[in-house]
Scaffold this motif. Sequence first.
Motif, mmCIF file in Angstrom:
data_model
loop_
_atom_site.group_PDB
_atom_site.id
_atom_site.type_symbol
_atom_site.label_atom_id
_atom_site.label_comp_id
_atom_site.label_asym_id
_atom_site.label_seq_id
_atom_site.Cartn_x
_atom_site.Cartn_y
_atom_site.Cartn_z
ATOM 1 N N UNK A 68 14.739 -19.487 102.275
ATOM 2 C CA UNK A 68 15.108 -20.857 101.507
ATOM 3 C C UNK A 68 15.647 -21.843 102.597
ATOM 4 N N UNK A 69 16.716 -21.516 103.334
ATOM 5 C CA UNK A 69 17.272 -22.112 104.167
ATOM 6 C C UNK A 69 18.540 -22.593 103.647
ATOM 7 N N UNK A 70 19.168 -24.008 104.106
ATOM 8 C CA UNK A 70 20.319 -24.390 103.511
ATOM 9 C C UNK A 70 20.152 -25.225 102.387
ATOM 10 N N UNK A 71 19.112 -25.615 101.959
ATOM 11 C CA UNK A 71 18.604 -26.631 100.924
ATOM 12 C C UNK A 71 17.721 -26.090 99.840
ATOM 13 N N UNK A 72 16.502 -26.679 99.821
ATOM 14 C CA UNK A 72 15.400 -26.099 98.828
ATOM 15 C C UNK A 72 14.380 -25.723 99.592
ATOM 16 N N UNK A 73 13.603 -24.872 98.992
ATOM 17 C CA UNK A 73 12.186 -24.417 99.585
ATOM 18 C C UNK A 73 11.138 -24.577 98.361
ATOM 19 N N UNK A 74 9.813 -25.087 98.659
ATOM 20 C CA UNK A 74 8.990 -25.101 97.511
ATOM 21 C C UNK A 74 7.614 -24.623 98.103
ATOM 22 N N UNK A 75 6.758 -24.203 97.430
ATOM 23 C CA UNK A 75 5.375 -23.742 97.431
ATOM 24 C C UNK A 75 4.570 -24.424 96.437
ATOM 25 N N UNK A 76 3.448 -25.024 96.666
ATOM 26 C CA UNK A 76 2.703 -25.519 95.731
ATOM 27 C C UNK A 76 1.183 -25.124 96.025
ATOM 28 N N UNK A 77 1.080 -24.784 94.456
ATOM 29 C CA UNK A 77 -0.599 -24.313 94.420
ATOM 30 C C UNK A 77 -1.328 -25.023 93.413
ATOM 31 N N UNK A 78 -2.424 -24.555 93.019
ATOM 32 C CA UNK A 78 -3.225 -25.131 91.946
ATOM 33 C C UNK A 78 -2.623 -25.191 90.656
ATOM 34 N N UNK A 79 -1.977 -26.327 90.174
ATOM 35 C CA UNK A 79 -1.328 -26.581 88.616
ATOM 36 C C UNK A 79 -0.265 -25.811 88.757
ATOM 37 N N UNK A 80 0.406 -25.338 89.626
ATOM 38 C CA UNK A 80 1.909 -24.577 89.665
ATOM 39 C C UNK A 80 2.366 -24.541 90.911
ATOM 40 N N UNK A 81 3.899 -24.579 90.921
ATOM 41 C CA UNK A 81 4.673 -24.314 91.952
ATOM 42 C C UNK A 81 5.807 -23.455 91.729
ATOM 43 N N UNK A 82 6.359 -22.906 92.755
ATOM 44 C CA UNK A 82 7.758 -22.224 92.732
ATOM 45 C C UNK A 82 8.657 -23.319 93.625
#
Length: 380
Positions: A194-208
């Motif tokens: 995650x690191x010090x802030x935010x982490x994002x993963x983007x897929x087809x019509x969805x994300x985390x």
Amino acid sequence: MRHRIAVIGGGPAGLTFARVLHRHDHPVTVLERDPAPDARPPGGTLDLHERMGQLALDKAGLLAEFQALSRPEGQAMRILDADGTVLRDWQPRPGDLANPEIDRGQLRDLLLGPLDVRWGRGVTEVVPGTRDGVLVRFADGRQETFDLVVGADGAWSRVRPALSSATPHYTGITMVETSLDDVDTRHPDLARLIGDGSMAVYGVNRNLVAQRNSGGHVKVYAQFRAPLDWHTNLDRRAGLDLDDAEDVRSSLLALFDGWAAPVLDLLRHGTAFVHRPLYVLPVPHTWSHVPGVTLLGDAAHLMPPLGVGANLAMLEGAELAESVAAAPGPADLDEAVRAFEEQMCARAGRWAKITTAGLERLVSPDPTQALALFDEVQPS
């Protein structure tokens, strides 16, 4: 002249409005339905923008205290591919205070300060135009009148019907929230991911998305396109029990099947799961001015949660408070509120269009749209 002012709602908008009025030595009644400040979890972290949320705190005389509490390192943003490959890793420059993070609970306590809040005062109806002013009816049967009632009571505002027939509608995108505690000690691999802030993963019509709060607490958000009743229409006879953490976890892991194991660990180690369908108000949302009543924040312009709503709400609260404090008589007060509404609705309409378009790109059939959006807004 000291007007009889009430603000309904003890969130960022209402408390900023009240705190700026307090700084101008103008009395204000804060009405909040929650029975106490800690009656429910305050939510995640907020990035307060230099020319919006931070400007509002400056107007309240609280900027230095905010800077002492905030986390500039929380501005860091990392984007991964579904296979775990790091695609982008933005780090704030030394001394960058453009959008530092602060926990919602810390912000609430900072704004509360000396304010006298009437806790447990749920409002059922606001009736403008009575002989004695604007009538406020409470859930316990009591009622009270004011010269100005400010609705800062969120998406499902009880004040809004006095001005507008608009109601929030579902975006077609839902969110399920979970969290991790003491992440640096209990889940050090995830902490590094995650690191010090935010982490994002983007897929087809969805994300985390995983976002650090203070004290080693991490909020995790799974967003995806689905019907509002998606949890009742799964391929199982009884549907999904949203109160059963293991049932929700299994469904989310199936939804994100094939993603990298470390990414899915954000769901595997999550605790309770909270279902949060995303609703918005029509764009633009406007109303014909009604003397004695106005709106702030989500009550006025509920929009997708892309880091703008709370900032706008706080700035609006500060601006309205300054206008009210400078209005000597009833006619001046009404004109000040009318002018404020015109400015607020125009600005909020622009931001609502931007955030609506942004949400469409962040939860898109083409995941590269999300990456392109961040490339546009992040410093090179």
